[in-house]
Design an enzyme around this catalytic site. Structure first.
Site, PDB file in Angstrom:
ATOM      1  N   GLU A 194      -8.236  -0.394  15.127  1.00 39.82           N
ATOM      2  CA  GLU A 194      -7.017  -0.127  15.267  1.00 39.82           C
ATOM      3  C   GLU A 194      -7.082   1.115  16.329  1.00 39.82           C
ATOM      4  O   GLU A 194      -7.577   2.244  15.069  1.00 39.82           O
ATOM      5  CB  GLU A 194      -6.140   0.074  13.615  1.00 39.82           C
ATOM      6  CG  GLU A 194      -5.125   0.396  13.632  1.00 39.82           C
ATOM      7  CD  GLU A 194      -3.924   0.712  12.595  1.00 39.82           C
ATOM      8  OE1 GLU A 194      -3.249  -0.031  12.249  1.00 39.82           O
ATOM      9  OE2 GLU A 194      -5.136   1.386  11.400  1.00 39.82           O
ATOM     10  N   LYS A 219       2.323  10.991  -3.398  1.00 41.03           N
ATOM     11  CA  LYS A 219       0.926  11.936  -2.672  1.00 41.03           C
ATOM     12  C   LYS A 219       1.486  12.578  -0.974  1.00 41.03           C
ATOM     13  O   LYS A 219       1.013  10.960  -0.708  1.00 41.03           O
ATOM     14  CB  LYS A 219      -0.618  11.365  -3.084  1.00 41.03           C
ATOM     15  CG  LYS A 219      -1.355  12.844  -2.826  1.00 41.03           C
ATOM     16  CD  LYS A 219      -3.094  12.523  -2.925  1.00 41.03           C
ATOM     17  CE  LYS A 219      -2.706  12.011  -0.856  1.00 41.03           C
ATOM     18  NZ  LYS A 219      -2.570  13.103   0.006  1.00 41.03           N
ATOM     19  N   GLU A 278      -0.523  -1.405   1.481  1.00 40.66           N
ATOM     20  CA  GLU A 278      -0.689  -2.115   3.298  1.00 40.66           C
ATOM     21  C   GLU A 278      -0.872  -0.813   3.813  1.00 40.66           C
ATOM     22  O   GLU A 278      -0.575   0.512   4.232  1.00 40.66           O
ATOM     23  CB  GLU A 278       1.180  -0.945   3.131  1.00 40.66           C
ATOM     24  CG  GLU A 278       2.518  -1.947   4.653  1.00 40.66           C
ATOM     25  CD  GLU A 278       2.178  -0.735   5.780  1.00 40.66           C
ATOM     26  OE1 GLU A 278       1.010  -1.351   6.556  1.00 40.66           O
ATOM     27  OE2 GLU A 278       2.522  -0.092   6.518  1.00 40.66           O
ATOM     28  N   CYS A 299       1.544   1.842  12.462  1.00 34.93           N
ATOM     29  CA  CYS A 299       0.800   0.294  11.911  1.00 34.93           C
ATOM     30  C   CYS A 299       0.879  -1.049  12.262  1.00 34.93           C
ATOM     31  O   CYS A 299       0.282  -2.055  12.341  1.00 34.93           O
ATOM     32  CB  CYS A 299       0.899   0.130  10.613  1.00 34.93           C
ATOM     33  SG  CYS A 299       2.251   0.070   9.411  1.00 34.93           S
TER      34      CYS A 299
END
Length: 483
Positions: A385, A177, A251, A285
């Site tokens: 983040e 996806k 992750e 990330c």
């Protein structure tokens, strides 16, 4: 403007179940540059059914490992021929500077395919061990089954290939996806899969939204979910997989720290942080956007970082000289600007940047590269983040204090240490609780090395032999000789 009306299901182009489409919008201009068919839950069902049949009845899991290696090498060769086109597509659809796209999204995936093929060639797919009760034990490595690979938009090809290659080599079948923001590169990969002549049903690639992604994760015929994305979504996926005891690899997010020791060269540190903290306009990330500097030399390091940030070219991502491109969407632009405003409200000192549009750019989802000083590690800009070009400088009072601050985070994905003394740097590296680390360099995502996070940064590892292991089950067969 390009248009794709079909979906890639089971290795073939097929009509979608609905008439829904995804508008692909240029982050640089704000204009629609393509439309593609969007996959819905019914399309997910078709793709999983194809994958289930191919795994249960088809040849792919039953091929000799060397034959799967040969197929992946074919895919790598085909990919290598289309690298330039792949890089240009990714820059156009998500705004990554072309210099970043050329390596991380066009060259690095070919290295991943080759590296995983090399690793698969060394696996002991079957081995005999002497048992403790007199007979032999046959230990087999077998594929985990049907894999759902779900990837975000920020490094689409690196992340897709990082899941697809080991899954294929293990003998799994895969439903990918792709993110709705980046469907164009995924479609090019589908073309390459066709050319590589994989058996029917082995690979599907579906651009889809959150609803279709949830349906894929919860599908009873999926044996493993491999997800890269936010920690919040990762928790939801883990809960779904846990309820059915489905294998899962996650992750997730990061808020990584670059630890600067008092013997490090300020200019070298600033150059390293340009890559470690601001690559892909800060949309990674592993971005090391907490920069921990010794209080006694704080101003030297801050000045070097300010010189670096001020020298970055902001603008058209297709220009090879561009260092900071647009963010992927208006939503992301608003989110990052909100963090910058919060940092100012919390009392951090704005050295450069801010919430305004960069000079000379009237259109596009740009954010000015921003540098904060006087940041406390408890502030929101140090805890959450941000996923944009924002650096926070935090003072420390020695190696022990620096390690404490680096570890004072919900995350544990990446990080680095900068010092003139390598052994001193290694001593810090061993104590920071994070899954990957660099000494005098940003963490390098080497295809030979395991990559993944601790704490809220994820479960499991990708890359290296450990990445292939994640798609394999170990089976023990007791063998008694007759007669």
């Amino acid at each position: 403007m390009t248009e794709q009306k079909r979906l890639f299901i089971g290795g073939r182009w097929a009509d979608p179940s609905t008439g829904q489409v995804i508008d692909v919008v240029s982050p640089h201009t704000g204009q629609v540059i393509a439309t593609v068919a969007a996959a819905g839950p019914a399309d997910v069902d078709r793709a999983v059914a194809k994958a289930r049949t191919a795994f249960d009845e088809g040849p792919w899991p039953r091929l000799a490992p060397a034959e799967r290696v040969a197929a992946v090498r074919r895919l790598a060769s085909l990919y290598r021929q289309r690298r330039r086109e792949m890089a240009q597509l990714i820059t156009s659809e998500m705004g990554a500077p072309i210099s970043f796209s050329k390596f991380s999204q066009a060259t690095l995936p070919t290295l991943l395919l080759d590296a995983y093929a090399d690793i698969a060639g060394t696996v002991a797919w079957e081995e005999r061990r002497p048992g403790r009760f007199g007979g032999d034990i046959l230990v087999r490595k077998e594929p985990v089954g049907v894999v759902a690979a779900i990837v975000p938009w920020n490094m689409p090809q690196f992340l897709i290939v990082g899941k697809l290659a080991p899954a294929l080599l293990a003998g799994c079948t895969v439903v990918v996806k792709s993110a709705p923001q980046t469907p164009l590169d995924a479609q090019l990969l589908a073309e390459l899969v066709i050319e590589a002549d994989l058996p029917e049903g082995v690979v599907s690639i579906l651009p889809a939204d959150v609803e279709a992604g949830r349906h894929l994760v919860g599908h009873p015929d999926v044996d493993k979910v491999s997800f890269t994305g936010s920690t919040a979504v990762g928790r939801e996926i883990a809960a779904t997989c846990g309820a059915s005891l489905k294998r899962v690899g996650l992750e997730l997010g990061g808020r990584s720290a670059a630890v600067v020791l008092d013997d490090a060269d300020p200019t070298a540190v600033a150059k390293g942080i340009e890559l470690a903290g601001l690559m892909n306009s800060g949309q990674t990330c592993v971005a090391q956007t907490r920069v921990l500097v010794p209080a006694a030399r704080h101003d030297e390091y801050l000045d070097a970082l300010a010189t670096m940030v001020e020298g970055l070219q902001v603008g058209d991502p297709a220009d090879p000289a561009t260092g900071i491109g647009p963010l992927v969407s208006r939503r992301q632009q608003d989110r990052v600007r909100g963090h910058i405003a919060d940092g100012q409200r919390e009392g951090a000192r704005l050295v450069l940047g801010g919430t305004g549009q960069p000079d000379g750019l009237d259109t596009g989802w740009y954010v000015r590269p921003t540098l904060f000083a006087d940041v406390d590690n408890g502030m929101r800009i140090a805890r959450e983040e941000i996923f944009g070009p924002v650096l926070s400088v935090i003072p420390h009072h020695g190696d022990e204090d620096a390690v404490r601050i680096a570890n004072d985070s919900d995350y544990g994905l990446s990080g680095s240490v900068w010092t003139a003394d390598t052994e001193r740097g290694l001593a810090v590296a061993r104590r920071v609780r994070t899954g990957s680390y660099g000494v005098n360099q940003p963490y390098t995502m080497d295809p030979a090395a395991p990559f993944g996070g601790m704490k809220a940064s994820g479960i499991g590892r990708e890359l290296g032999p450990e990445g292939l292991d994640g798609y394999l089950e170990s089976k023990s067969v007791s063998v008694a000789e007759v007669g």
